[in-house]
Design a protein around this motif. Structure first.
Motif, PDB file in Angstrom:
ATOM      1  N   ALA A  74      -2.455  -1.891   7.459  1.00 24.74           N
ATOM      2  CA  ALA A  74      -1.272  -1.394   6.753  1.00 24.74           C
ATOM      3  C   ALA A  74      -1.096  -2.060   5.391  1.00 24.74           C
ATOM      4  CB  ALA A  74      -0.018  -1.566   7.605  1.00 24.74           C
ATOM      5  N   ILE A  75      -2.149  -1.978   4.582  1.00 23.33           N
ATOM      6  CA  ILE A  75      -2.142  -2.573   3.245  1.00 23.33           C
ATOM      7  C   ILE A  75      -2.028  -1.450   2.217  1.00 23.33           C
ATOM      8  CG2 ILE A  75      -3.438  -3.934   1.562  1.00 23.33           C
ATOM      9  CD1 ILE A  75      -4.961  -5.160   3.985  1.00 23.33           C
ATOM     10  N   LEU A  76      -1.022  -1.534   1.359  1.00 26.00           N
ATOM     11  CA  LEU A  76      -0.874  -0.582   0.260  1.00 26.00           C
ATOM     12  C   LEU A  76      -1.850  -0.979  -0.837  1.00 26.00           C
ATOM     13  CD1 LEU A  76       0.774   1.789  -0.983  1.00 26.00           C
ATOM     14  CD2 LEU A  76       2.220   0.027  -2.026  1.00 26.00           C
ATOM     15  N   THR A  77      -2.673  -0.029  -1.288  1.00 25.66           N
ATOM     16  CA  THR A  77      -3.642  -0.319  -2.338  1.00 25.66           C
ATOM     17  C   THR A  77      -3.273   0.430  -3.621  1.00 25.66           C
ATOM     18  OG1 THR A  77      -5.144   1.443  -1.597  1.00 25.66           O
ATOM     19  CG2 THR A  77      -5.505  -0.780  -0.705  1.00 25.66           C
ATOM     20  N   ILE A  78      -3.317  -0.293  -4.736  1.00 20.94           N
ATOM     21  CA  ILE A  78      -2.973   0.246  -6.048  1.00 20.94           C
ATOM     22  C   ILE A  78      -4.035  -0.212  -7.038  1.00 20.94           C
ATOM     23  CG2 ILE A  78      -1.239   0.321  -7.889  1.00 20.94           C
ATOM     24  CD1 ILE A  78       0.858  -0.512  -5.809  1.00 20.94           C
ATOM     25  N   SER A  79      -4.393   0.685  -7.957  1.00 16.79           N
ATOM     26  CA  SER A  79      -5.372   0.321  -8.984  1.00 16.79           C
ATOM     27  C   SER A  79      -5.180   1.193 -10.214  1.00 16.79           C
ATOM     28  CB  SER A  79      -6.797   0.507  -8.450  1.00 16.79           C
ATOM     29  OG  SER A  79      -7.752   0.139  -9.437  1.00 16.79           O
ATOM     30  N   ALA A  80      -5.690   0.706 -11.333  1.00 10.13           N
ATOM     31  CA  ALA A  80      -5.724   1.482 -12.560  1.00 10.13           C
ATOM     32  C   ALA A  80      -7.081   2.176 -12.728  1.00 10.13           C
ATOM     33  CB  ALA A  80      -5.442   0.579 -13.761  1.00 10.13           C
ATOM     34  N   GLN A  81      -7.869   2.188 -11.666  1.00  9.51           N
ATOM     35  CA  GLN A  81      -9.179   2.844 -11.671  1.00  9.51           C
ATOM     36  C   GLN A  81      -8.967   4.353 -11.562  1.00  9.51           C
ATOM     37  OE1 GLN A  81     -11.908   1.199  -8.800  1.00  9.51           O
ATOM     38  NE2 GLN A  81     -13.147   3.055  -8.729  1.00  9.51           N
ATOM     39  N   LYS A  82      -9.515   5.119 -12.506  1.00 10.75           N
ATOM     40  CA  LYS A  82      -9.238   6.556 -12.590  1.00 10.75           C
ATOM     41  C   LYS A  82      -9.563   7.337 -11.316  1.00 10.75           C
ATOM     42  CE  LYS A  82      -9.311   7.059 -17.523  1.00 10.75           C
ATOM     43  NZ  LYS A  82      -9.785   7.730 -18.686  1.00 10.75           N
TER      44      LYS A  82
END
Length: 182
Positions: free
Chosen positions: A126-134
């Motif tokens: 249950a880990i929210l993942t966020i990135s600026a990778q297109k």
């Protein structure tokens, strides 16, 4: 005559140096502003996320940042902030092998192998993942965050979020693009 030419040359070199220095300083300032906007955006996004009860039984929410290009102190403004009646603790990850105890991971661009590994671990924990990778959401990531010229755009992979037992409020979904939109 020689002294005048030399003084003129020195003056020209000094002016060039000052112009370059001002340009570099402006670029550094822009990068720092964008990093602050990223950090603020990550925190604001997390306000719209609900983690499962087994995660919320913990005293702290671990916000983990995996980006060796950015000074880890940039994220420390979140340390100790409250979210969902828990304290945020910021962790700077040296490798993705350390993500298991995180509740949120903001990561630098990843190759396909590491992104698949992160996707698997995020579903199991249950880990929210966020990135600026297109291509982040197209390849298993949850939220793509793009900040350009004071405008933030989000792209959300709703099926990946649901597979990880996370819930995102509709108010966040309404201001974003989802994988289903395309």
């Amino acid at each position: 005559m020689y002294n005048i030419r030399l003084a003129s040359l020195i003056s020209t070199l000094l002016m060039t140096f000052l112009n370059v220095s001002a340009s570099v300083a402006k670029e550094i300032s822009t990068v720092e502003t964008n990093i602050k906007k990223q950090v603020d955006s990550v925190y604001n996004i997390s306000k719209f996320v609900t983690w499962p009860h087994y995660v919320m039984n913990q005293n702290n929410l671990l916000f983990c940042f995996h980006d060796e290009k950015i000074n880890e102190n940039a994220y420390q403004t979140l340390n100790g902030k409250s979210l969902h009646q828990r304290k945020i603790r910021v962790v700077h990850l040296r490798s993705l092998e350390e993500v298991e105890n995180c509740q949120l991971v903001f990561t630098r661009p990843l190759d396909e192998k590491n992104l698949k590994a992160l996707t698997k671990v995020s579903q199991e924990n249950a880990i929210l993942t966020i990135s600026a990778q297109k291509d982040f959401t197209e390849n298993g990531g949850m939220i793509y965050l793009n900040i350009k010229k004071n405008k933030m755009t989000l792209k959300i992979n709703q099926s990946q979020i649901e597979a990880s037992d996370l819930f995102v409020r509709s108010s966040l979904l309404n201001v974003s693009h989802t994988e289903d939109d395309e």
